[in-house]
Write an enzyme that holds these catalytic residues in place. Structure first.
Site, PDB file in Angstrom:
ATOM      1  N   GLU A 181     -15.177   2.927   7.596  1.00 37.59           N
ATOM      2  CA  GLU A 181     -15.095   1.652   8.387  1.00 37.59           C
ATOM      3  C   GLU A 181     -16.191   0.743   7.817  1.00 37.59           C
ATOM      4  O   GLU A 181     -17.367   1.123   8.457  1.00 37.59           O
ATOM      5  CB  GLU A 181     -14.821   1.834   9.796  1.00 37.59           C
ATOM      6  CG  GLU A 181     -14.718   0.517  10.595  1.00 37.59           C
ATOM      7  CD  GLU A 181     -14.456   0.831  12.207  1.00 37.59           C
ATOM      8  OE1 GLU A 181     -14.007  -0.029  12.854  1.00 37.59           O
ATOM      9  OE2 GLU A 181     -14.619   1.971  12.502  1.00 37.59           O
ATOM     10  N   LYS A 201      -6.920  -4.182  10.454  1.00 38.42           N
ATOM     11  CA  LYS A 201      -6.784  -3.632  11.733  1.00 38.42           C
ATOM     12  C   LYS A 201      -5.987  -4.375  12.813  1.00 38.42           C
ATOM     13  O   LYS A 201      -6.477  -5.556  13.033  1.00 38.42           O
ATOM     14  CB  LYS A 201      -8.003  -3.260  12.515  1.00 38.42           C
ATOM     15  CG  LYS A 201      -8.244  -2.341  13.525  1.00 38.42           C
ATOM     16  CD  LYS A 201      -9.422  -1.783  13.983  1.00 38.42           C
ATOM     17  CE  LYS A 201      -9.660  -1.058  15.218  1.00 38.42           C
ATOM     18  NZ  LYS A 201     -10.974  -0.778  15.560  1.00 38.42           N
ATOM     19  N   CYS A 254     -10.439   3.183  12.827  1.00 40.31           N
ATOM     20  CA  CYS A 254     -10.909   3.744  14.001  1.00 40.31           C
ATOM     21  C   CYS A 254     -10.099   4.484  15.006  1.00 40.31           C
ATOM     22  O   CYS A 254      -9.147   5.205  14.708  1.00 40.31           O
ATOM     23  CB  CYS A 254     -11.741   2.516  14.643  1.00 40.31           C
ATOM     24  SG  CYS A 254     -12.734   3.059  16.167  1.00 40.31           S
TER      25      CYS A 254
END
Length: 487
Positions: free
Chosen positions: A252, A310, A366
């Protein structure tokens, strides 16, 4: 005393999660919770709230590390912030307590057991979406090292969690009242799990060679202007021997460049990946042209194709609720990259090319890996799940290990391997059966070189999602309501 016992039960419950994995203690804590609720049903709301306080206070205490260390909050202020979060998450148990108080008349123990399992599972379902949710410390995550894990491809973590709550309550009733039928009800799901160990879900197809880069960047320096090129160089140096692999994955936000610098870096990496016939996937901030804000994204270049941004942003870490009031109050509300915008819910998967054949891979950035329903939908046509993370925020706490545990659950639910690249651990390859194939030590730079068997096919859970357990829950509520009116 009853409320202190409920708090203790919540604390003990967390020992079933990684890195401890003492799941029998968690089952004991659920038995204790059922005992407290059944003994004093009028206090079920307070008992459940105290249980939730114990569970969250001990289970997510790792958040304190990021608030105090990287948010520059003094210990008292950090404790207040984390305490408020614990209170908010514990408040999700209030509807469960109200339902138990309203519907449980204690006249039938089987009736009480069904309600007990249903209200606790309803609470977990609410945590998957209400106020953006925080699907953590779910009971269905406890079963990875047990025969109940064989039910995850059929029922998912919510359905297995319902069975765990029910069987723990039935075990308590069977032992305390010496009723064999309840002991049989308690062990029945576990016996079914033994039988289901013979069933194979999904089919392994292409085996690929992957390299997962773990650069171990320091979180407090990562976004400094003078560090951004060095970050890129460190990832490049670690990757140098692995061009030519089928897939290289950086974690990430591994690329911390912006604008023209980012474009040049991506072009250079794409050319290198094409020349070596490598699929390259990396985390990178991208620009939202609509409002000029950044997005937390994954890009696939070289042989790979696609961009994913995301959807489930971390409150305070990636956006600040009530921004006009909180921004600038303390450092924690002004962390780097805390002005992000979410990606669209309609994004497609990423693609990789192996020997001329396209394969879809499901991206999760995540803690998005914790959202089982989202991953279920994205994994229907995919051959693997790729998740990247930066758990550096949580240091040497339990958080990264709980995160890895959730990734293993997603693999089992969908019968798809999980490829997990992180900045400082736990970087791992997980097969479609939820077993860890390879991993890297935490807090050290390195590259996990491994092989992954892509998979095709679907599990029963892939078709039904959480609807069967939700239907069961609301049927139990309807039956209990109609029965209370009849009486």
């Amino acid at each position: 005393m009853k409320f202190l016992l409920a708090f203790l039960a919540g604390a003990l419950y967390t020992l079933g999660f990684e890195p401890y994995a003492l799941w029998p203690i968690s089952i004991f804590s659920i038995c204790l919770l059922f005992h407290l609720i059944h003994e004093i049903p009028s206090k079920s709301l307070s008992v459940l709230f105290c249980f939730a306080l114990g569970k969250n206070a001990f289970g997510i205490s790792w958040i304190y590390h990021s608030v105090s260390t990287f948010g520059n909050a003094e210990p008292v202020l950090a404790s207040v912030i984390v305490g408020l979060l614990i209170l908010v998450l514990s408040a999700f148990y209030v509807p469960a307590g109200l339902l138990l108080r309203f519907l449980d008349n204690r006249r039938s123990i089987d009736h009480s057991l069904l309600l007990f399992a249903s209200v606790l599972t309803l609470t977990e379902w609410l945590l998957t979406w209400l106020l953006s949710g925080f699907p953590w410390l779910f009971s269905g995550h406890l079963v990875l090292e047990t025969n109940l894990s064989n039910l995850l491809p059929i029922l998912g973590s919510l359905g297995v969690g319902w069975l765990l709550y029910f069987s723990a309550g039935a075990l308590y009733v069977g032992l305390s009242r010496r009723k064999g039928v309840f002991i049989l009800l308690a062990v029945a799901p576990w016996l079914l799990g033994v039988l289901l160990s013979l069933v194979v879900w999904g089919k392994e197809t292409q085996e690929i060679k992957v390299a997962l880069v773990q650069a171990n960047l320091e979180q407090d320096k990562k976004w400094l202007v003078e560090e951004r090129n060095r970050n890129l160089e460190k990832h490049m140096d670690l990757s140098d021997e692995h061009w030519g692999y089928d897939l290289i994955v950086w974690p990430e936000a591994a690329i911390t460049l912006f604008g023209g610098e980012a474009q040049r870096a991506v072009a250079m990496l794409g050319e290198k990946a094409l020349q070596s016939k490598t699929n390259f996937i990396s985390g990178i901030p991208t620009l939202d042209p609509a409002n000029g804000s950044n997005k937390n994204s994954l890009i696939a270049i070289g042989q790979g194709l696609g961009t994913y941004s995301k959807q489930h942003l971390v409150p305070f870490g990636e956006y600040v609720p009530f921004e006009s009031l909180l921004r600038g109050v303390i450092g924690f509300f002004d962390l780097p990259m805390s002005r992000m915008s979410p990606g669209s819910a309609r994004q497609g998967n990423l693609s990789i090319v192996i020997d001329g054949e396209f394969f879809e891979v499901s991206p999760a950035i995540c803690y998005e890996i914790a959202y089982g329903e989202s991953l279920r939908k994205r994994s229907i046509e995919s051959s693997a799940i790729i998740t990247v993370s930066n758990d550096t925020w949580f240091g040497r706490t339990n958080g990264p290990w709980q995160h890895l545990q959730i990734a293993r659950v997603r693999a089992l639910e969908n019968a798809k391997p999980v490829i997990r690249a992180t900045n400082n651990g736990v970087t791992a390859v997980i097969d479609k059966n939820g077993a860890i194939v390879d991993t890297l030590p935490q807090f050290t730079p390195g590259v996990l070189s491994s092989k992954v068997s892509l998979a095709e096919g679907r599990t029963p859970y892939s078709y039904t999602g959480d609807w069967p357990v939700l239907f069961l829950i609301f049927f139990v509520f309807f039956y209990a309501l109609s029965r209370s009116k009849a009486e």
